[in-house]
Design a protein around this motif. Structure first.
Motif, PDB file in Angstrom:
ATOM      1  N   LYS A   2       4.601  -6.358  -2.049  1.00  0.00           N
ATOM      2  CA  LYS A   2       4.175  -4.980  -2.318  1.00  0.00           C
ATOM      3  C   LYS A   2       5.288  -4.184  -2.987  1.00  0.00           C
ATOM      4  N   ASN A   3       6.490  -4.192  -2.388  1.00  0.00           N
ATOM      5  CA  ASN A   3       7.560  -3.337  -2.875  1.00  0.00           C
ATOM      6  C   ASN A   3       8.875  -3.760  -2.233  1.00  0.00           C
ATOM      7  N   GLU A  23      14.734  -3.065   2.240  1.00  0.00           N
ATOM      8  CA  GLU A  23      13.494  -3.359   2.946  1.00  0.00           C
ATOM      9  C   GLU A  23      12.513  -3.953   1.948  1.00  0.00           C
ATOM     10  N   GLU A  25       8.689  -5.133   1.391  1.00  0.00           N
ATOM     11  CA  GLU A  25       7.371  -4.871   1.964  1.00  0.00           C
ATOM     12  C   GLU A  25       6.340  -5.831   1.377  1.00  0.00           C
ATOM     13  N   TYR A  27       2.033  -6.988   1.529  1.00  0.00           N
ATOM     14  CA  TYR A  27       0.664  -6.776   1.997  1.00  0.00           C
ATOM     15  C   TYR A  27       0.372  -7.872   3.010  1.00  0.00           C
ATOM     16  N   GLN A  37       1.039  -3.062   6.443  1.00  0.00           N
ATOM     17  CA  GLN A  37       2.019  -3.859   5.720  1.00  0.00           C
ATOM     18  C   GLN A  37       2.960  -4.546   6.697  1.00  0.00           C
ATOM     19  N   GLU A  39       7.072  -5.566   6.877  1.00  0.00           N
ATOM     20  CA  GLU A  39       8.353  -5.265   6.245  1.00  0.00           C
ATOM     21  C   GLU A  39       9.411  -6.238   6.737  1.00  0.00           C
ATOM     22  N   SER A  41      13.722  -7.174   6.489  1.00  0.00           N
ATOM     23  CA  SER A  41      15.086  -6.805   6.095  1.00  0.00           C
ATOM     24  C   SER A  41      16.038  -7.896   6.547  1.00  0.00           C
ATOM     25  N   ASP A  56       3.376  -2.784  10.443  1.00  0.00           N
ATOM     26  CA  ASP A  56       2.823  -1.430  10.471  1.00  0.00           C
ATOM     27  C   ASP A  56       1.313  -1.531  10.626  1.00  0.00           C
ATOM     28  N   ASP A  67       3.977   0.673  15.061  1.00  0.00           N
ATOM     29  CA  ASP A  67       4.832  -0.376  14.536  1.00  0.00           C
ATOM     30  C   ASP A  67       5.216  -1.340  15.644  1.00  0.00           C
TER      31      ASP A  67
END
Length: 102
Positions: A2-3, A23, A25, A27, A37, A39, A41, A56, A67
């Motif tokens: 996603k990002n 981070e 992210e 889907y 989503q 995430e 790290s 999330d 979360d």
């Protein structure tokens, strides 16, 4: 995918020394329709890496989003011995079914 972005702050319980972290992210897969989503790290030093996962949950009609976190340490030379896709699927299924997210 996603990002990916840089976040200012510290991830509690990690070996983080810098005032920011990345981070990544994603889907969630279709079978995890209750998630907004996932995430990921990484925080590393010369010996080990802290892997931090966050799920999330989507807000529902009568509930707020929430979360769930998991973190663990991996030796920098040990990460190749783990089936990461299976590990993540197992964790998502465990947490999601306990909380009736799916």
């Amino acid at each position: 995918f996603k990002n990916a972005d840089m976040e200012r702050g510290h991830i509690r319980g990690t070996r983080q020394k810098l005032p920011f972290y990345q981070e990544i992210e994603f889907y969630p897969p279709q079978q995890y329709h209750g998630l907004n989503q996932v995430e990921l790290s990484f925080v590393a030093d010369e010996r080990e890496m802290d892997v931090v996962l966050e799920m999330d949950k989507k807000p529902g009609l009568f509930s707020e989003g929430s979360d769930s976190f998991r973190s663990f340490r991996v030796g920098l030379h040990d990460y190749q011995g783990t089936d990461w896709a299976a590990y993540l699927n197992q964790w998502l299924s465990e947490v999601g079914s306990k909380r009736s997210w799916f």
